[in-house]
Design an enzyme around this catalytic site. Structure first.
Site, PDB file in Angstrom:
ATOM      1  N   TYR A   1     -70.615  62.542 103.493  1.00  0.00           N
ATOM      2  CA  TYR A   1     -69.894  63.149 102.367  1.00  0.00           C
ATOM      3  C   TYR A   1     -69.278  64.506 102.718  1.00  0.00           C
ATOM      4  CZ  TYR A   1     -74.361  65.472 100.893  1.00  0.00           C
ATOM      5  OH  TYR A   1     -75.517  66.188 100.795  1.00  0.00           O
ATOM      6  N   GLU A   2     -68.431  64.984 101.808  1.00  0.00           N
ATOM      7  CA  GLU A   2     -67.600  66.185 102.018  1.00  0.00           C
ATOM      8  C   GLU A   2     -66.675  66.017 103.223  1.00  0.00           C
ATOM      9  OE1 GLU A   2     -67.383  67.961  99.643  1.00  0.00           O
ATOM     10  OE2 GLU A   2     -69.244  67.452  98.621  1.00  0.00           O
ATOM     11  N   GLY A   3     -66.159  64.825 103.400  1.00  0.00           N
ATOM     12  CA  GLY A   3     -65.306  64.533 104.538  1.00  0.00           C
ATOM     13  C   GLY A   3     -66.156  64.036 105.685  1.00  0.00           C
TER      14      GLY A   3
END
Length: 596
Positions: free
Chosen positions: A442-444
């Site tokens: 997550y978060e890229g």
């Protein structure tokens, strides 16, 4: 369920001996009065809260998870989470590094960042609730209107209200240009937001009175793609001008995702059915505003993984010292016992030291980046601010990807130390492995971070930002190149610096012909650069340890041993990674998709 002892001694070493944070802060008028005693006192109090209040709830949160009431759409957090949050708020922790104009304490981010390492080591799932709120605070602080700031910031700063970031949708993933959520302008200046968001961490809970959602959506006349995304403030309850909560806004949790880890955090599907919201920043410039929160989140995810690396290391070490099994290959080490503790075995040492080295390297690196952010925001010299901003931009994707990769390695090695007991729930160690694996996504995803690093942060400016960091490494090498005691660290550091320069140029030349070369090289390239950063900081730490190894404080002997392990056992990974990065895209792209 295991143990957690805040690593205050190593934090103090990094702050005071490695980075001399006190002297750096004296150059910043806003933080000039912060000294080592203040830093140590805050860290000590943070250590007490995290180890005594949060750590005992970590296993509880994993076992219980969050519960959604489908009638009311309310989410109930695990036992003790709400009470711990009230203690957190009453102690003033949410306001630590926030602007005093809105009720904050105004302490530097470098201190706040260290607190977040301990929060995450104690209970990552719980920490995500206030962590996302801090990101929402930063976004509003930079891009909100005066009216928005006056109403929302004091309550985010105090912790009375929490915040989220609502970005992606089921069909989007990382490609936010595909999002479909719509915002219809109203006569009073507000907007009606309609759409569905997924993977919204802390999207609904019972820990705070209100939740402030920052939502990406499209205006009716918006261009397609990322150029047509706007950012909106959508509160769970609509407040009056004085902050009194009014009607329930139609922004609801439709479901909680069933995840492999971080069960104590509610990862929500959020449905907006004509919810009232207000524009943040300029129309169609929503991603620009949201990047403030996204970059804060990437640093935050790095700190999540640093915390997991540290706590996994501590528990693996404790287990290895007490678990009796077999005898040492070089002779009996505990003749008074039926077997030797497994810490005597070389490969157990390797696993424990791997986790330790990745924890200590990550702590030095992340503290350095947090200090650069403080300088970027507050230094009176514009040139210093720009240099700091360049370092933060260059190394933020490395913080996110390299620290999370390393946490996956470290927690896996720590679980291996426990043998069969490692994958049994009662040991507690398997939870860290599950939690750590999520952080890489997550978060890229870490591949996205790698593309950002190589494609945008390095090749797009012809390596200018990388050269700035390279000059820093080069200066250290030149200053210590004639010190024979430092040669075991300086020689491989200098060699890797040269190889990174050559590798970057080679990939850049290939990219002119075929952009797939960037995609093929990006992931190993980021790990190579991550190792160069760690090697630089371990060399600096080794220099201090060499000077103080005879001081009578065994801390320095231990630090020197960890540095030697890192250079001998972990840094050589770069040889393989460089070969992978140079291998090109042909073997990846030659086959038709139907043949895969």
């Amino acid at each position: 369920m295991g143990q957690y002892v805040p690593p205050l001694r190593d934090m103090q070493f990094v702050m005071h001996e490695l980075l001399d944070v006190q002297s750096e802060l004296k150059q910043l008028p806003k933080h000039a009065e912060i000294d080592a005693d203040i830093i140590n006192q805050v860290l000590d109090e943070g250590g007490k809260f995290t180890s005594q209040v949060l750590f005992p709830l970590n296993h509880v949160g994993d076992r219980e998870g969050c519960r959604l009431d489908k009638e009311t759409h309310e989410v109930h957090t695990p036992t003790g989470f709400k009470q711990a949050y009230q203690q957190y708020v009453e102690a003033g922790w949410p306001s630590l590094s926030c602007d005093p104009e809105y009720g904050g304490q105004g302490l530097p981010l470098v201190i706040n960042n260290a607190i977040y390492e301990m929060l995450n080591a104690s209970n990552q799932a719980w920490t995500m609730y206030p962590g996302l709120s801090h990101g929402a605070y930063e976004c509003l602080h930079e891009h909100g209107t005066p009216e928005q700031k006056a109403l929302y910031l004091p309550r985010l700063v105090s912790g009375e209200w929490t915040g989220t970031m609502c970005l992606t949708e089921p069909h989007c993933g990382t490609d936010l240009g595909l999002l479909r959520s719509k915002a219809e302008p109203q006569a009073d200046g507000s907007y009606k937001i309609t759409g569905g968001k997924i993977f919204i961490s802390a999207g609904e809970h019972d820990m705070a009175a209100n939740i402030i959602h920052l939502v990406l959506a499209r205006l009716p006349d918006a261009p397609t793609g990322t150029r047509g995304i706007s950012l909106f403030l959508v509160p769970k309850f609509l407040p009056d001008a004085d902050g009194t909560l009014g009607a329930r806004n139609p922004v609801f949790c439709g479901a909680i995702e069933e995840k492999m880890g971080i069960h104590g955090n509610a990862t929500c599907q959020i449905n907006l059915d004509g919810a009232t919201g207000w524009l943040i920043g300029q129309p169609n410039k929503g991603l620009n505003a949201m990047f403030v929160m996204m970059n804060a989140a990437r640093l935050g995810v790095g700190m999540q993984s640093l915390g997991l690396t540290e706590v996994a290391y501590q528990n693996a070490l404790a287990y290895a010292k007490e678990r009796l099994q077999m005898r040492s290959l070089s002779g009996v080490k505990a003749p008074d016992k039926p077997a030797d503790p497994i810490i005597v075995h070389p490969d157990v040492r390797r696993m424990v030291l791997t986790a330790r080295a990745y924890a200590e390297g990550g702590r030095a690196f992340s503290t350095y980046i947090a200090l650069q952010i403080d300088k970027e925001l507050n230094h009176p010299d514009e040139e210093v601010r720009k240099d700091a901003a360049d370092q933060v931009a260059l190394l933020t994707p490395v913080i996110k990807a390299f620290l999370t990769d390393n946490a996956w390695i470290a927690t896996s090695e720590a679980m291996q130390v426990f043998g069969g007991h490692g994958y049994i729930v009662e040991s507690g160690i398997e939870q860290y492995v599950r939690d750590a694996r999520i952080n890489m996504i997550y978060e890229g995803t870490n591949t996205v971070q790698s593309l950002d690093l190589l494609g945008r942060k390095i090749l797009m400016d012809n390596g200018a930002k990388l050269r700035k960091f390279g000059e820093q490494v080069k200066s250290f090498v030149e200053e210590n190149g004639t010190d024979e005691a430092m040669s075991e660290f300086i020689t491989p550091l200098a060699d890797l610096g040269d190889k990174v320069t050559k590798l970057t140029m080679e990939i850049g030349m290939k990219a002119f012909q075929n952009q797939d070369e960037v995609g093929a090289a990006a992931v190993p390239y980021l790990r190579v650069l991550g190792h160069m950063v760690y090697a630089y900081f371990f060399a600096r730490m080794a220099k201090i340890a060499l000077e103080k190894q005879d001081s009578g404080d065994d801390f320095y002997k231990s630090k020197l041993g960890t540095a030697r392990f890192y250079f001998a056992r972990l840094l050589p990974e770069t040889a393989m990674l460089i070969r992978q990065a140079r291998a090109g895209s042909a073997t990846l792209m030659a086959l038709d998709a139907d043949l895969l």
